[in-house]
Design an enzyme around this catalytic site. Structure first.
Site, short mmCIF file in Angstrom:
data_model
loop_
_atom_site.label_atom_id
_atom_site.label_comp_id
_atom_site.label_asym_id
_atom_site.label_seq_id
_atom_site.Cartn_x
_atom_site.Cartn_y
_atom_site.Cartn_z
N SER A 24 11.35 44.00 78.56
CA SER A 24 10.91 45.27 78.92
C SER A 24 10.01 45.98 77.73
O SER A 24 10.64 46.89 77.00
CB SER A 24 11.97 46.20 79.43
OG SER A 24 12.25 45.74 80.68
N ASN A 27 10.72 49.59 75.92
CA ASN A 27 12.14 49.92 76.14
C ASN A 27 12.60 49.42 74.64
O ASN A 27 12.75 48.33 74.65
CB ASN A 27 12.74 49.12 77.36
CG ASN A 27 14.34 49.27 77.32
OD1 ASN A 27 14.87 49.76 76.11
ND2 ASN A 27 14.95 49.00 78.51
N ASN A 112 17.15 52.94 89.37
CA ASN A 112 15.93 52.07 89.51
C ASN A 112 15.81 51.55 90.79
O ASN A 112 15.14 51.12 91.21
CB ASN A 112 15.39 51.44 88.46
CG ASN A 112 15.37 52.07 87.21
OD1 ASN A 112 16.13 51.67 86.18
ND2 ASN A 112 14.57 53.17 86.75
N ARG A 140 11.96 42.71 87.15
CA ARG A 140 12.59 43.90 88.26
C ARG A 140 11.95 43.88 89.43
O ARG A 140 12.63 44.44 90.44
CB ARG A 140 12.62 45.20 87.48
CG ARG A 140 13.33 45.07 86.04
CD ARG A 140 13.80 46.28 85.64
NE ARG A 140 14.93 46.71 86.41
CZ ARG A 140 15.63 48.08 86.68
NH1 ARG A 140 15.46 48.93 85.60
NH2 ARG A 140 16.77 48.14 87.59
N GLU A 176 9.63 53.45 90.24
CA GLU A 176 10.84 52.97 89.44
C GLU A 176 12.23 53.92 89.91
O GLU A 176 13.08 54.03 89.38
CB GLU A 176 10.59 53.35 87.96
CG GLU A 176 9.48 52.58 87.60
CD GLU A 176 9.82 51.24 86.83
OE1 GLU A 176 10.83 50.91 86.09
OE2 GLU A 176 9.09 50.24 86.82
N HIS A 252 11.10 55.81 81.05
CA HIS A 252 11.58 56.73 82.42
C HIS A 252 11.67 58.07 82.09
O HIS A 252 12.49 58.45 80.75
CB HIS A 252 12.89 56.11 83.15
CG HIS A 252 12.60 54.78 83.78
ND1 HIS A 252 13.77 53.88 83.53
CD2 HIS A 252 11.85 54.30 84.47
CE1 HIS A 252 13.35 52.62 84.06
NE2 HIS A 252 12.10 52.93 84.73
N ASN A 365 20.67 47.43 76.26
CA ASN A 365 19.22 46.95 77.14
C ASN A 365 18.67 48.29 77.57
O ASN A 365 17.90 47.95 78.51
CB ASN A 365 19.75 46.00 78.24
CG ASN A 365 19.25 44.54 77.91
OD1 ASN A 365 18.49 44.41 77.31
ND2 ASN A 365 19.65 43.68 78.91
N CYS A 371 21.24 55.76 83.96
CA CYS A 371 20.59 54.65 84.61
C CYS A 371 21.59 54.07 85.40
O CYS A 371 21.16 53.46 86.42
CB CYS A 371 20.14 53.74 83.20
SG CYS A 371 19.01 54.14 82.08
O1 SUG Z 1 13.87 48.48 83.62
N1 SUG Z 1 16.14 47.16 80.91
C1 SUG Z 1 16.03 48.18 81.88
C2 SUG Z 1 16.60 49.49 81.57
C3 SUG Z 1 16.53 50.48 82.75
C4 SUG Z 1 17.08 51.87 82.58
N2 SUG Z 1 17.23 52.40 83.50
C5 SUG Z 1 16.73 53.88 83.65
N3 SUG Z 1 16.51 54.46 82.50
N4 SUG Z 1 16.79 54.65 84.58
C6 SUG Z 1 14.35 48.30 82.03
O2 SUG Z 1 13.58 48.35 81.19
C7 SUG Z 1 16.06 44.93 79.90
C8 SUG Z 1 16.37 43.38 80.21
C9 SUG Z 1 16.18 42.39 79.13
O3 SUG Z 1 15.44 42.69 78.32
O4 SUG Z 1 17.11 41.58 79.35
C10 SUG Z 1 15.69 45.69 81.06
O5 SUG Z 1 15.45 45.39 82.12
#
Ligand code: SUG
Length: 453
Positions: A24, A27, A112, A140, A176, A252, A365, A371
Site C-alpha cells: 500500500s 501507508n 474499509n 483490496r 474505501e 484514510h 500494516n 481500522c
Molecule cells: O489499505 N494495509 C491497509 C490498512 C488499512 C487501514 N484501514 C483504515 N485506516 N481504515 C491498507 O493500506 C497493507 C498490506 C501489506 O502491505 O501487506 C494494507 O493493505
C-alpha cells in the site's frame, strides 16, 4: 439511549495469512515493514483481546470473519492453472507479487469493508450497507464480493437491512468504506448528519491533489453512496481531505479524525478547509451542539499523529454519557501525545477516559483500533435479527482463542505464501470457523465448483 438504539462494533478477525508485503503506497507503516516476518497468531489474539475487553465493559461487540486467502480463484483469473496447490506454487515462483496481493489478510480492516448508514438517517428506515470497492489497490479489490456475501449473511433480514452492490471498480469511483465516513448527531436513534471525506473528485482533476501518495476516496463515490442510502441532502456534508495530510501518510480520513454522536475529534490539518467543514456540520446539525475538538499541530504534529495513530481510535459512548477513547498503545510511548491525552481527559470535555490496546501486528500494516471495526447502529429488533453466532461473549471468545492457537502460524514471511500447506491450513481453519460462527458455507472453497464469483 433513546429507542434502545446502540452502536454495535464488529471487528475483523485477522486471517491466517497476515503478512507484511508492502502493498500500500502512502501507508507508511505498511511500506516500512515490508518483507519483515509477521506473527498471524499474535495478530489474531491481540484483536480478540480488544474485542473481549470492550465486550466486558458492556459495549456491543461482534466479529466479522476473515476472507479465504490465498485467493485461488483470483490467481486462476490471472492465468495460473492446475490443482489449487499447483496454482499457488506456480504463482509463488513466477509472480510472487501477484501471490502476495492474492494472499493479503487486509480484509481484517473492516472499517474499509463497507459504508453503513443508520436506519434513522435513511429514507426507508432500514440500515443501509454498501461494500467498498477498494479500487485503489489490487489486493483490496479482491475483498468486495466476499464482503458483500458476509454482510448479506450476517445482516440477512431485509425488514431491517438493505444491501447495495459495491460501486463500479474504477479509479473514478474509488471507495474505501466507513474509513472516510463519520456519522454525527445527538443520539443513535435520532436522524444524524453523515460526513463524507474524499481525497479527490474522481472526475474533476482541477481540485488540489496530493503529490506523493494516492488519494483513495473519490467525491463521486461518496455522493453515489449518499444517493443509494436515501440520505437527506441537507444532512450530508462532503469535505475534501487535506492533500498535505495524504502526503504525510494519512491514506484514510480515519487516520486523522474520529467522530461519535456530537463529538468530532480531529487534527488541525485533517481537512482542506477545516473551518468550512465544521461550519457546514454545525449548519446540518441544527439544534444539536457539536463539540469540535481540534488538536493543533503545535501539540501533535501530523507526523506524530501518523506514527501513533492517535486519531485511529474508537470513540465510544459509555453508559454515563461520557466518551471513551480506545487508542493504540503507541500513543503512550510518545510523551507529547501521552501528555495531550492527559490534558484532553482532564479538560472536563466529553472525552473522559482513554484506554489503550497493543495491536502492534496490525499497526505495522497501518491498521489501528478504528481500522479494525465496522460500526452498525441497531435498534432492539434489528439487533435480534443479526446472525447470533457473531456476538462476542466469553464463551465464543474462548473458542476463538483456542481456534487461533490451533490453526495459526506464529511466523510468516511473504516467501512462505507459496507453500501449498498454508492454503490447506487456512481452509481447514476457515471451515471450522464457519461452524463456530454459524455462518454456513460462506467461502468459495466450501461451495460447489462453478459458483465462485
Ligand atoms: O489499505 N494495509 C491497509 C490498512 C488499512 C487501514 N484501514 C483504515 N485506516 N481504515 C491498507 O493500506 C497493507 C498490506 C501489506 O502491505 O501487506 C494494507 O493493505
Amino acid at each position: 439511549m433513546s429507542n434502545g438504539k446502540v452502536e454495535a462494533n464488529f471487528d475483523g478477525l485477522v486471517g491466517p495469512t497476515h503478512n507484511y508485503s508492502g502493498l500500500s503506497p502512502g501507508n507508511l507503516a505498511a511500506t516500512s515493514h515490508a518483507m519483515q516476518p509477521s506473527n498471524p497468531r499474535a495478530a489474531a489474539l491481540l484483536g480478540l483481546a480488544k474485542m473481549k475487553a470492550l465486550a466486558d465493559l458492556g459495549f456491543v461487540q461482534g466479529v466479522l470473519p476473515p476472507q479465504e486467502r490465498p485467493d485461488v480463484p483470483a490467481l486462476r483469473r490471472l492465468g495460473f492453472a492446475g490443482s489449487d496447490g499447483a496454482v499457488v506454487a506456480k504463482a509463488g515462483k513466477d509472480a510472487p507479487h501477484l501471490l502476495s496481493a492474492c494472499s493479503s489478510a487486509a480484509a481484517m480492516w473492516v472499517a474499509n469493508a463497507a459504508t453503513v448508514s443508520p436506519a434513522a438517517d435513511t429514507e426507508d428506515g432500514r440500515v443501509h450497507f454498501t461494500p467498498a470497492n477498494l479500487a485503489s489497490s489490487f489486493h483490496r479489490t479482491l475483498e468486495a464480493s466476499t464482503t458483500a456475501r458476509v454482510l448479506r449473511t450476517i445482516f440477512a433480514d431485509t425488514a431491517h437491512f438493505a444491501h447495495h452492490p459495491a460501486l463500479p471498480t474504477a479509479p473514478q469511483c474509488g471507495d474505501e468504506g466507513a474509513a472516510n465516513h463519520t456519522r454525527l448527531g445527538s443520539d443513535y436513534g435520532e436522524p444524524g448528519v453523515e460526513l463524507f471525506v474524499f481525497g479527490r473528485d474522481g472526475f474533476d482533476a482541477s481540485r488540489p491533489a496530493p503529490h506523493r501518495y494516492p488519494a483513495r476516496q473519490t467525491l463521486a463515490a461518496s455522493e453515489a453512496i449518499a444517493r443509494l442510502h436515501g440520505l437527506a441532502p441537507a444532512r450530508c456534508v462532503f469535505a475534501q481531505q487535506n492533500p498535505e495530510a495524504i502526503d504525510a501518510g494519512v491514506f484514510h480520513n480515519d487516520v486523522i479524525a474520529v467522530g461519535n454522536r456530537n463529538v468530532l475529534f480531529f487534527h488541525e490539518q485533517a481537512f482542506l478547509d477545516g473551518a468550512r467543514t465544521i461550519a457546514a456540520l454545525r449548519r446540518a446539525l441544527g439544534a444539536v451542539q457539536l463539540h469540535a475538538i481540534m488538536v493543533p499541530a503545535s501539540k501533535v504534529s501530523l507526523a506524530e499523529a501518523v506514527a501513533t495513530y492517535l486519531f485511529n481510535s474508537q470513540l465510544l459512548s459509555r453508559a454515563d454519557g461520557k466518551m471513551l477513547l480506545v487508542a493504540p498503545a503507541e500513543c503512550r510511548t510518545r510523551p507529547r501525545v501521552g501528555a495531550y491525552l492527559d490534558e484532553l481527559t482532564a479538560s472536563g470535555g466529553p472525552i473522559a477516559e482513554v484506554l489503550t490496546f497493543d495491536l502492534k501486528q496490525s499497526m505495522q500494516n497501518g491498521g489501528g483500533p478504528a481500522c479494525l471495526r465496522l460500526r452498525v447502529v441497531l435498534d432492539p429488533a434489528a439487533r435480534a435479527a443479526v446472525l447470533p453466532g457473531v456476538w462476542i461473549a466469553a464463551a465464543l471468545h474462548a473458542q476463538l482463542v483456542a481456534w487461533v492457537e490451533r490453526h495459526y502460524r506464529d511466523r510468516l514471511l511473504p516467501a512462505d505464501l507459496a507453500d501449498p500447506g498454508l492454503l490447506d491450513e487456512s481452509r481447514t481453519a476457515l471451515d471450522r470457523l464457519t461452524q463456530l460462527l454459524q455462518l454456513g458455507s460462506l467461502y468459495p472453497f466450501q461451495r460447489e465448483p462453478g459458483t465462485v464469483e
